[in-house]
Motif scaffolding. Sequence first.
Motif, PDB file in Angstrom:
ATOM      1  N   GLY A 141     -32.241   8.765  15.362  1.00 57.62           N
ATOM      2  CA  GLY A 141     -32.061   7.254  15.326  1.00 57.62           C
ATOM      3  C   GLY A 141     -30.375   7.041  15.414  1.00 57.62           C
ATOM      4  N   GLU A 142     -29.552   8.202  14.892  1.00 56.85           N
ATOM      5  CA  GLU A 142     -28.106   7.946  15.027  1.00 56.85           C
ATOM      6  C   GLU A 142     -27.758   7.926  16.308  1.00 56.85           C
ATOM      7  N   LEU A 143     -28.355   8.790  17.362  1.00 56.12           N
ATOM      8  CA  LEU A 143     -28.140   8.942  18.821  1.00 56.12           C
ATOM      9  C   LEU A 143     -28.408   7.697  19.423  1.00 56.12           C
ATOM     10  N   THR A 146     -25.610  19.595  17.556  1.00 53.75           N
ATOM     11  CA  THR A 146     -24.118  19.178  17.570  1.00 53.75           C
ATOM     12  C   THR A 146     -23.540  17.763  16.612  1.00 53.75           C
ATOM     13  N   PRO A 147     -23.565  18.146  15.489  1.00 53.49           N
ATOM     14  CA  PRO A 147     -23.252  16.733  14.805  1.00 53.49           C
ATOM     15  C   PRO A 147     -22.249  15.849  15.297  1.00 53.49           C
ATOM     16  N   ALA A 192     -25.074  24.231  12.323  1.00 52.22           N
ATOM     17  CA  ALA A 192     -24.523  23.517  13.106  1.00 52.22           C
ATOM     18  C   ALA A 192     -23.511  23.727  14.052  1.00 52.22           C
ATOM     19  N   SER A 193     -23.559  23.201  15.534  1.00 56.56           N
ATOM     20  CA  SER A 193     -22.441  23.944  16.359  1.00 56.56           C
ATOM     21  C   SER A 193     -21.382  22.944  16.193  1.00 56.56           C
ATOM     22  N   PRO A 194     -20.151  23.504  16.637  1.00 62.82           N
ATOM     23  CA  PRO A 194     -18.705  22.725  16.345  1.00 62.82           C
ATOM     24  C   PRO A 194     -18.444  21.833  17.501  1.00 62.82           C
ATOM     25  N   GLY A 195     -19.286  22.112  18.525  1.00 62.83           N
ATOM     26  CA  GLY A 195     -18.986  20.971  19.774  1.00 62.83           C
ATOM     27  C   GLY A 195     -19.857  21.396  20.826  1.00 62.83           C
TER      28      GLY A 195
END
Length: 381
Positions: free
Chosen positions: A366-368, A54-55, A24-27
């Motif tokens: 789906g979250e997006l 990017t979470p 995962a990317s931090p940003g």
Amino acid sequence: MAVEKVSWGQALAWRLRRQYVAEASPGLLATASRLVGLHAQVASTAELIAAVRTPSYALGDTAAALWTDRTLVRTWGMRGTLHLFPAEELPLLVAAFAQRQFPKLTPAWERYHGITGADLRRVTDVIGEVLPGRVLTREELSAEVLRVVRKPAVEKAMRSGWGQIFKPAAAGGLLCSGPDRDRNVTFTDPRGWLPDAPWDSQPDEHTAMAAVIGRFLDTYGPATHTDFSRWWGIDPAAARRLFADHADVIVEVDLDGIASWLTPAGLDAMLQTDPQDAGGVWLLPGFDPYVIAPVGNRVHTVPEGYLDRVSRAAGWISPVLVVDGVVRGVWGHELKNSTLTVTVEPFEKVSAATKAAVTSAAARYGELFGADVQVSWATAD
């Protein structure tokens, strides 16, 4: 000194991690930086390329970074395609773009585009004179240029939707995108638009190219000079010369019999990479950099007979299903009535475990979109 050997399993695991697919990317800015820009020829794909890595990303973050915070900038980059770059990195990239600011202005090029090389250079100079301190639509900028360069052929080129005549100005740091005005694209002066970018400490071309080659290899390597030429947008001979000029910052490796290159630090890390780390299932969006670069490696990442499903007509790159580092299908999505339907077209029959992992991967989309997700499977070929 003996050439170190690395395997395709190590290379795929390395790329998945370095490209923030398996890690995962931090940003947002970290993602744009690591990938050396977010491909934005289709605006929505830039968002999805960032979001899937990017979470913390939410839809609209790129717009805020571009037009409010100005921490990202949109301009023509590698291969003459639109990218979103971290604003603080644009001075370095512009210094490197000097190596390929103007295309090879051959008679064939001039006949095809209908203008001379001298006209293209004059247009570029005029853009640099009229744009500082202003935000102009394409029509307004064209009118300003045509007041100085009064040639029908130049006018026709400036009205063309492809933007070829503007790209040398972008590569020279004279032009970048401004915010849309009444649905019209605009252009502005990067130095005025990004006053906090380190323009005063802009490196020379040699130093900038060394940095770009190193970053390419650290994210997309191991790679050959031909891989770099396709990614950067130059001919292989020019890329070979660049690699020779920067031999002090790269090291040769044997990638299962293919002479390739990494940075010394990248090689040290890759030798410690476990090929099993390539394991996983991902749904990557269209124009994803994992597919775009290196193009020469697609024989190892796309099964034989399916390349035309991935790299389609007119340079369109499909969204892909990646299983253990290899493209195993394509997919698409449709948002309707708060339901996101993800349709996967596998190249071959997939396992129940893979299907379960795809459902988990689809949940991110789906979250997006703030939607319930349904996964539909087409019959395998």
